[in-house]
Scaffold this active site. Sequence first.
Site: not given
Ligand code: HGA
Length: 607
Positions: A2, A27, A74, A98-99, A479, A483, A486, A502, A602
Amino acid sequence: MCGIIGIIGKDDVAERLVDGLKRLEYRGYDSAGVATVHGGAIDRRRAEGKLNNLVKELAGSPLPGTTGIAHTRWATHGAPTTSNAHPHATGEVALVHNGIIENFKPLRDELIARGRTFDSQTDTEVVAHLVSELVEQGASPKDAVRQVLPRLHGAFALAILFRSHPDMLIGARLGSPLVVGYGDGETYLGSDALALAPLTQRIAYLEEGDWVVITAQGAEIFDKDNNPVERPVTISGVSGAMIDKGNHRHFMQKEIYEQPVVVAQTLKAYLQRMDDRVSLPIPDFDLSAIRRVTIVACGTSFYAGMVARYWFEQFARVPVDLDFASEFRYREPVMEEGGLALFISQSGETADTLAALRYARSQGQKIAVVVNVPTSSMAREADLLLPTHAGPEIGVASTKAFTCQLAVLAAFAANLARAKGRLTPAEEKEIVRHLAEAPAAINGALAYDEAIEAMAHHIVPARDVLYLGRGTDYPIALEGALKLKEISYIHAEGYAAGEMKHGPIALIDELVPVICIAPSGPLFEKTVSNMQEVQARGGKVVLISDYDGVQAAGEGCLATITMPKVHPLIAPMVYAVPVQLLAYHVAVLKGTDVDQPRNLAKSVTVE
Ligand code: HGA
């Protein structure tokens, strides 16, 4: 994860907000949105999916207003739909977050009981309602935010817009990063300095628990106890131009190709070529008393830590623990006096790693961090900051940050060994000489790009791919598999070559390509034996080795990739390149979104 941005501008801000989002899109790209105040009301545009959808939305329906906020998401709570897209708004307030608000459920129940209705499934929307409720009851924006912040558990960076105060924004941070940018008669908020790079270089980093009121004239910052505080304004080194793809098709490709230069840049900070010595950014930091090193990281950084474990143990003879940041503090590890805890993170904001760092601090450990963002939270909380000089990494799949981490960790291992009396000047000289060869050797590895691209055609149809390696090639195998997963969405696993027999060897048939990372050297013959066990069961092997290795064991392989012959110390940096290029070309052939792979983002700022 986010990205958030806010602008108090002299002119309409929507276009510049979207430009800022472009710089933050790495992000998260589940949805994007922007809100401004105009005509006495809050107005917003939001769109599901990539930022382009929001750009189209705004083209059809422009958004005036000189104060605004914007967000690229995100998703953590609620599907990636338009109604869950930020900004979340009531009539009085709009905000971006964000959070994670961990106590959102009781708060939501409480708000519903008071008659408020919700438009989204996000955790974020409770904050909009809590602030709005108080503003509706007559509280000033500042008072409302001051009252609401202590009620929020979890992590947040917030930017809040008020209908009745179109000339201000309020920001707050706890756990997630937030910066204030100072312009010429304008003021900004952003997740990082990169988002604000074309607007200003004058940046103040908010501390944990800070909140801030910004107006066109500047910023008033308060700490977690609501005391007014000053946070230094620094001049950020990131430029607007840095996030250009140049002549490359993708950021990931550009970043793979930048490795010789950025690894050289990084090594320059740790090698004294004139007198053949390794050095630290804090020269008098005493490593001689370090009795144990605990390395903690996530994802690709974890694999860099895994390589470093070999080096710390072999060169410095210091015992090493290694753990995933997301697991580390929950097992309540015993950390004895005299320990150094080393955290590795590209962004320096990874929530799990940051939490682990704080646990280690509480256990009396010295804290060292290897980060690519020297102004990040981890950098600011470290006793010993060991920066990588990779420049901004935009591709979600990490490449150049990884090789630069390896460069720093190798130099650090040598510093530790010297401090522990385990390195003679002649040995130190040898290490410096080998490390200094790394940029050219990485360049040599890039020269095989076309051969790797041709080989990628063999991997595209596979459903599963195995990567094998021994010693420091084992983390490179992990790694490589990461990659490939991902960005190409092909299931891949990395194994220590000797572990195949094994269990995993049961997976082998002619449909599972097995990629062996085996430079010639002390472990080569053992890995080749494991490779032959695979071939004996019809497995199709791709051997990545040097000329001698390919000559000795290339026969009967599906394909071989010849790397330059290098000293084992720098082999992980060099052999990272073919596995990055292989994943890249497979993804391009499959037509996936290389720079923004599905479900990923990221800078993982949530736990
Ligand atoms: N929890 C919020 C913000 C998501 C966020 O910061 N992601 O890194 C949401 O889901 O919209």
